[in-house]
Scaffold this motif. Structure first.
Motif, PDB file in Angstrom:
ATOM      1  N   LEU A  41      70.669  -9.173  34.279  1.00 15.11           N
ATOM      2  CA  LEU A  41      69.623  -8.869  33.320  1.00 15.11           C
ATOM      3  C   LEU A  41      68.920 -10.159  32.897  1.00 15.11           C
ATOM      4  O   LEU A  41      69.544 -11.228  32.896  1.00 15.11           O
ATOM      5  CB  LEU A  41      70.198  -8.149  32.102  1.00 15.11           C
ATOM      6  CG  LEU A  41      70.318  -6.623  32.261  1.00 15.11           C
ATOM      7  CD1 LEU A  41      71.453  -6.257  33.206  1.00 15.11           C
ATOM      8  CD2 LEU A  41      70.510  -5.946  30.919  1.00 15.11           C
ATOM      9  N   PRO A  42      67.658 -10.078  32.531  1.00 12.25           N
ATOM     10  CA  PRO A  42      66.935 -11.299  32.140  1.00 12.25           C
ATOM     11  C   PRO A  42      67.471 -11.875  30.840  1.00 12.25           C
ATOM     12  O   PRO A  42      68.014 -11.148  29.998  1.00 12.25           O
ATOM     13  CB  PRO A  42      65.495 -10.807  31.971  1.00 12.25           C
ATOM     14  CG  PRO A  42      65.613  -9.348  31.665  1.00 12.25           C
ATOM     15  CD  PRO A  42      66.803  -8.873  32.445  1.00 12.25           C
ATOM     16  N   VAL A  98      69.253   1.420  37.838  1.00 15.87           N
ATOM     17  CA  VAL A  98      69.197   0.556  39.014  1.00 15.87           C
ATOM     18  C   VAL A  98      67.750   0.282  39.414  1.00 15.87           C
ATOM     19  O   VAL A  98      67.367  -0.869  39.694  1.00 15.87           O
ATOM     20  CB  VAL A  98      69.983   1.180  40.187  1.00 15.87           C
ATOM     21  CG1 VAL A  98      69.742   0.395  41.477  1.00 15.87           C
ATOM     22  CG2 VAL A  98      71.472   1.227  39.866  1.00 15.87           C
ATOM     23  N   ASP A  99      66.928   1.315  39.428  1.00 18.57           N
ATOM     24  CA  ASP A  99      65.513   1.132  39.781  1.00 18.57           C
ATOM     25  C   ASP A  99      64.820   0.202  38.787  1.00 18.57           C
ATOM     26  O   ASP A  99      64.010  -0.656  39.186  1.00 18.57           O
ATOM     27  CB  ASP A  99      64.792   2.486  39.819  1.00 18.57           C
ATOM     28  CG  ASP A  99      65.182   3.327  41.027  1.00 18.57           C
ATOM     29  OD1 ASP A  99      65.823   2.776  41.950  1.00 18.57           O
ATOM     30  OD2 ASP A  99      64.855   4.526  41.033  1.00 18.57           O
ATOM     31  N   ALA A 100      65.125   0.385  37.481  1.00 17.38           N
ATOM     32  CA  ALA A 100      64.518  -0.473  36.461  1.00 17.38           C
ATOM     33  C   ALA A 100      64.954  -1.920  36.636  1.00 17.38           C
ATOM     34  O   ALA A 100      64.163  -2.851  36.424  1.00 17.38           O
ATOM     35  CB  ALA A 100      64.882   0.028  35.066  1.00 17.38           C
ATOM     36  N   ALA A 101      66.213  -2.128  37.038  1.00 13.23           N
ATOM     37  CA  ALA A 101      66.690  -3.493  37.285  1.00 13.23           C
ATOM     38  C   ALA A 101      65.966  -4.112  38.474  1.00 13.23           C
ATOM     39  O   ALA A 101      65.603  -5.300  38.457  1.00 13.23           O
ATOM     40  CB  ALA A 101      68.202  -3.480  37.517  1.00 13.23           C
ATOM     41  N   LYS A 102      65.732  -3.306  39.501  1.00 18.26           N
ATOM     42  CA  LYS A 102      65.083  -3.825  40.710  1.00 18.26           C
ATOM     43  C   LYS A 102      63.616  -4.170  40.475  1.00 18.26           C
ATOM     44  O   LYS A 102      63.104  -5.142  41.059  1.00 18.26           O
ATOM     45  CB  LYS A 102      65.198  -2.800  41.839  1.00 18.26           C
ATOM     46  CG  LYS A 102      66.599  -2.678  42.425  1.00 18.26           C
ATOM     47  CD  LYS A 102      66.645  -1.638  43.531  1.00 18.26           C
ATOM     48  CE  LYS A 102      68.035  -1.568  44.172  1.00 18.26           C
ATOM     49  NZ  LYS A 102      68.102  -0.528  45.231  1.00 18.26           N
ATOM     50  N   ASN A 103      62.924  -3.408  39.632  1.00 18.91           N
ATOM     51  CA  ASN A 103      61.493  -3.668  39.435  1.00 18.91           C
ATOM     52  C   ASN A 103      61.188  -4.475  38.180  1.00 18.91           C
ATOM     53  O   ASN A 103      60.027  -4.637  37.802  1.00 18.91           O
ATOM     54  CB  ASN A 103      60.698  -2.357  39.443  1.00 18.91           C
ATOM     55  CG  ASN A 103      61.089  -1.425  38.297  1.00 18.91           C
ATOM     56  OD1 ASN A 103      61.493  -1.866  37.238  1.00 18.91           O
ATOM     57  ND2 ASN A 103      60.945  -0.117  38.536  1.00 18.91           N
ATOM     58  N   GLY A 104      62.245  -4.985  37.517  1.00 19.99           N
ATOM     59  CA  GLY A 104      62.050  -5.875  36.380  1.00 19.99           C
ATOM     60  C   GLY A 104      61.801  -5.190  35.051  1.00 19.99           C
ATOM     61  O   GLY A 104      61.489  -5.845  34.054  1.00 19.99           O
TER      62      GLY A 104
END
Length: 354
Positions: A321-322, A286-292
Motif C-alpha cells: 500500500l502507498p 486486488v484490482d484497486a491495489a493494481k490500479n493505484g
C-alpha cells in the motif's frame, strides 16, 4: 480488610504489587492489577458480586468450560486525563454485547448494574493502576465461563463472571503485513462469529500461524462459502479505503459488531468522509491495489484502536500500500483516542466519567 462500595463487598490485598511495576515499559496484557471482581451464578440466579485480591481460580476437572467451551468475554479500557480523572469509552455497549454473546452460548445474561457497579467499584479500588503515560491505558477484561461440573453435553448449571484489569502500553507497533485467507474460515452462517466467544479466537490461531510462517503478521478472513468477500482482519474489524471512500463490511452472524468499528463509522461521517457499509470482494481490493486506487487498509478493535496494514498477500502475489502523509487511519485514531482521554469534545456522548 473488608469494605463496601455500591453494595459490593471489597476485600483488599494485604500488599500491593504496584511498586514493582515499570509503567514506562508495559507489555500488553501481561501485568495484572491487585484486585479482580468475582460473581457466581448458582441456584438459578447471579449472586452478589465481590472484589477480591487477584488470585488463581480452582476448578473441578469436570467443569464444563474445559469440555464444552461455554465462555464469552469483552475488551475495554479505562483512561486518565491530565487532571487524573478516570474515563471509560462506551461501557454500556460492552455489557450489551456481553449479554448478546452470553445468550448465543446458552449462558445466563448478567444484570447490567452488576457489570457497571462492579466495574466502577473495581476501578476505584485499583485507580492507581491506571497509567498516565501517552498511549497507555488500563485494559479491562470481563468474562463469563461455565464453572458447573459434569461430562454430559449440556449447558452448565453454574457460571463465574470475572473482571480482571491489566495496565498496558500500545498493543501494536508499526504497520502489519497480512495474508488474505483462501482456505480457512473464522466463522460461518448461523454460527457464533458475532459473539465474543473464546473458541472463535482459538480457531484462528492455526491459520494465523501458517500465515506467520509465510512471513505475514496476520490473516484477512474471507467468507466461509466462496472466500470471495473480505470480512475481518485477524481479531479486528477491517476497513478499506479506495480512493477517498472508506468501506467496511456489514455486521452479520459471522462478523463482530465492533464498538471501535461503530465509532470509526460515526466519526468518519461527521468529518465528511464518504463511508460505505457493504460487502467487499477480494477482487475489488486486488484490482484497486493494481490500479493505484487502494489507499489504505486497517484493522479496528479495542486493544489497538486502529492497526494500519502496510501490504497484503493473495494467491502468491504481494501488494504494497502507498505511504501517505495524511491517512484516514491516523486521523480517526487520533479522534477516538482524544475522546477517550478527554483531550477533545465528545459530541457523541461516548465518554463515561467515573
Amino acid at each position: 480488610m473488608s469494605t463496601i462500595i455500591n453494595d459490593i463487598e471489597i476485600i483488599k490485598a494485604e500488599t500491593s504489587k504496584i511498586k514493582d511495576i515499570d509503567f514506562d515499559n508495559l507489555k500488553f496484557g501481561s501485568v495484572f492489577s491487585d484486585h479482580m471482581l468475582e460473581c457466581d451464578f448458582k441456584d438459578g440466579k447471579w449472586q452478589k458480586p465481590k472484589i477480591v485480591p487477584y488470585h488463581p481460580i480452582t476448578l473441578d476437572p469436570s467443569a464444563k468450560i474445559f469440555h464444552y467451551g461455554q465462555s464469552v468475554f469483552e475488551g475495554m479500557k479505562a483512561y486518565k486525563d491530565t487532571n487524573n480523572d478516570v474515563f471509560l469509552f462506551r461501557p454500556t455497549d460492552n455489557i450489551k454485547r456481553l449479554n448478546i454473546s452470553a445468550k448465543r452460548m446458552a449462558i445466563p445474561e448478567l444484570p447490567e448494574n452488576y457489570f457497571m457497579d462492579g466495574l466502577k467499584a473495581l476501578l476505584k479500588v485499583d485507580e492507581a493502576w491506571i497509567p498516565t503515560n501517552e498511549g497507555s491505558s488500563l485494559y479491562i477484561r470481563p468474562f463469563i465461563f461455565a464453572s458447573g461440573n459434569g461430562f454430559h453435553a449440556s449447558p452448565a448449571n453454574e457460571y463465574k463472571f470475572i473482571i480482571c484489569t491489566a495496565p498496558s502500553g500500545s498493543y501494536f507497533s508499526g504497520k502489519v503485513k497480512v495474508l488474505i485467507e483462501e482456505t480457512y474460515s473464522r466463522s460461518a452462517n448461523g454460527g457464533v462469529g458475532f459473539a465474543k466467544a473464546g473458541g472463535n479466537y482459538a480457531g484462528q490461531f492455526y491459520p494465523t500461524q501458517l500465515a506467520i510462517d509465510k512471513g505475514y503478521q496476520q490473516v484477512i478472513w474471507t467468507d466461509d462459502n466462496t472466500h470471495e468477500y473480505i470480512e475481518e482482519a485477524g481479531a479486528m474489524n477491517i476497513f478499506v479505503r479506495i480512493n477517498d471512500t472508506l468501506i467496511t463490511g456489514p455486521t452479520s452472524d459471522r462478523i463482530l459488531d465492533g464498538i471501535t468499528r461503530k465509532s470509526i463509522i460515526a466519526i468518519a461521517e461527521s468529518k465528511g468522509i464518504p463511508v460505505e457499509v457493504r460487502k467487499i470482494t477480494v477482487k475489488e481490493v486486488v484490482d484497486a491495489a493494481k490500479n493505484g486506487e487502494l489507499k489504505e487498509m486497517f484493522g479496528a478493535g479495542t486493544a489497538a484502536v486502529i492497526s494500519p496494514i502496510a501490504g497484503f498477500g493473495y494467491k502468491n502475489e504481494d501488494f504494497d500500500l502507498p505511504e501517505l502523509k495524511e491517512t484516514y487511519a491516523s486521523l480517526l485514531k487520533k479522534q477516538i483516542t482524544d475522546i477517550q482521554t478527554n483531550k477533545s469534545e465528545d459530541s457523541f456522548g461516548w465518554r463515561y466519567k467515573l
